[in-house]
Structure formats: structure tokens, C-alpha cells
Scaffold this active site. Structure first.
Site, PDB file in Angstrom:
ATOM      1  N   ASP A   9       0.869  -1.174   0.000  1.00 34.75           N
ATOM      2  CA  ASP A   9       0.000   0.000   0.000  1.00 34.75           C
ATOM      3  C   ASP A   9       0.912   1.232   0.000  1.00 34.75           C
ATOM      4  O   ASP A   9       2.129   1.121   0.206  1.00 34.75           O
ATOM      5  CB  ASP A   9      -0.885  -0.039   1.244  1.00 34.75           C
ATOM      6  N   ASP A  11      -0.185   5.263   0.914  1.00 38.42           N
ATOM      7  CA  ASP A  11      -0.401   6.293   1.935  1.00 38.42           C
ATOM      8  C   ASP A  11      -0.506   5.669   3.321  1.00 38.42           C
ATOM      9  O   ASP A  11      -1.341   4.794   3.561  1.00 38.42           O
ATOM     10  CB  ASP A  11      -1.665   7.096   1.626  1.00 38.42           C
TER      11      ASP A  11
END
Length: 248
Positions: A9, A11
Site C-alpha cells: 500500500d 499512503d
């Protein structure tokens, strides 16, 4: 058993970027003379909605004032926010502890790298360029970002998209996440998932994660073990990941 690929991932996982996203949203609202300002508590609640355009739409649906001036401009506002975020990132972006170390270790060992995120591709490129250099995007063999799948996290679609393009089974890979929605998406695709909780996800429900840690750890600053695998290690290394996966 080393993983064949690691899927990250972005952020909150690669970098603590959510505050810059919040700042960019607020600056665009102010520039457009829209009567909104998202404080940290507001933004934490809004992060339950994956995707910037979706977040704006969700917010507008609950507004008694000003929404009529913005509801038809969601894509435009989001594009302006993305441009502002890219400018903020370009001024300086730091990866979370252990991220660059583990990425370099993986590349040296031939472990493939990929990204699965709801954020837009320009945001990914801005962060990687600012933190690892202009050629950093090439470190990742597959990048699933933005609107490449219609259903965003917690749906597993973005991880399934990445796995299909890697041509690997989920059992051969490991995901890195920071949020409840991320864990649900990764686990829904069948992936073992390492969580490094962030400033906006502390205390989230990480049920099903293989390990929950403060970060990936550096030699002079080991991670804090919070739950699951990893209690006996100081850093997340490929060898440690292999042991955790074998024991799972």
C-alpha cells in the site's frame, strides 16, 4: 520460505502522507472559496472512505451548505488537490522506517515488488520520486493505483488486479498495509498481511493480519511489536518474513 513478491500500500504504509493529503484538500477548498476545512478528527473519519474522489463525494452528501457548488466538480477538485499534493511532496518526503531498507533487500534477493493502492498514479509517482529518486517507479513491477478497478478497498479487487499481472498465487506473496480497509482488501485476496499502523490508523481493527508492528524497523531503532508474528525480531527482513510465513 521467502515470498516471491511483496505488495505495498502507499499512503500511511510507504510514508506518513495523510497529513499532506489533508493539507492539500484544505488548500483547494480555500482557493475555491468553499466553506470547509477538514481537521484531523474529520479526516480520520473520512479515511474510512477509500479514494479521494469518493471521499469528497461522501463528504458533500452530508453538507447542508455549499455542496451544490461542488457536487458537479468532484473530478476537477480532486485533480487540483492531486496537483497541490504533488507540489507538497516534491518539497520533501520521507519513507517510514525500514521501507527503503526492505525494498533494497528485496531487489537484491530477486523478490518482486508491486503496489496496490487507492491513491492516484500521479500521487504514487510524486512520492517515489521525492523519496527514492526519479527512477524509483521502475523498482515496482506492477502498480495498481487509482481507478484501475471499480471497487476500492476494502474490496479485494486491487490486490487481485496486481496478483493477476504478477501471475503469482496469493500464497506466494505478502502485503503491507496500515489500515482496516487495507487489511480487509489484502486478506480478501488471500494475502498474508503485515500491518505497520500509522498516525491515522492507531487502534484500528487489524483482525487477520499476520503481524501488527509500529513500523518495519531500522538497525538503530527497532520496531515495536504490537500483535501477531515478529515478537522475537528487531527488524522486518526477508529472513524474518520467511519464518513468519512458514509458521502461519
Amino acid at each position: 520460505m521467502l515470498p516471491s513478491a511483496m505488495i505495498f500500500d502507499v499512503d500511511g504504509t510507504l510514508s506518513e502522507t495523510e497529513e499532506l493529503h489533508r493539507q492539500a484538500f484544505n488548500e483547494i477548498f480555500a482557493a475555491e472559496k468553499l466553506p470547509w476545512h477538514w481537521d484531523a478528527a474529520d479526516y480520520r473519519r473520512l479515511l474510512d472512505v477509500a479514494g479521494g474522489k469518493e471521499r469528497i463525494a461522501h463528504f458533500l452528501a452530508a453538507q447542508p451548505e455549499g455542496a451544490d457548488r461542488a457536487v458537479g466538480r468532484i473530478a476537477e477538485l480532486h485533480a487540483a488537490k492531486t496537483a497541490r499534493y504533488s507540489a507538497l511532496i516534491a518539497a520533501g518526503a520521507a519513507l517510514r522506517p525500514g521501507v527503503e531498507r526492505l525494498i533494497r533487500e528485496a531487489k537484491a534477493a530477486g523478490v518482486r515488488l508491486a503496489i496496490a493502492t487507492t491513491t492516484s498514479l500521479p500521487n504514487v509517482e510524486a512520492l517515489l520520486g521525492a523519496s527514492l529518486g526519479r527512477e524509483a517507479i521502475a523498482l515496482f513491477e506492477v502498480i495498481g493505483a487509482g481507478d484501475v478497478v471499480p471497487a476500492k478497498k476494502p474490496a479485494p479487487d486491487i490486490y487481485q488486479y496486481v496478483l493477476e499481472r504478477l501471475a503469482l498465487p496469493a500464497s506466494a506473496c505478502v502485503a503491507f498495509e496500515d489500515s482496516t480497509n487495507g487489511v480487509r482488501a489484502a486478506r480478501g485476496a488471500g494475502l498474508a498481511t503485515i500491518v505497520t499502523q500509522g498516525m491515522y490508523t492507531e487502534g484500528d481493527d487489524f483482525a487477520g493480519a499476520l503481524a501488527v508492528l509500529s513500523d518495519l524497523g531500522e538497525p538503530d531503532a527497532p520496531y515495536r511489536h504490537l500483535a501477531g508474528a515478529g515478537a522475537g525480531d528487531r527488524l522486518v527482513t526477508l529472513d524474518a518474513l520467511g519464518r513468519w510465513l512458514e509458521a502461519a
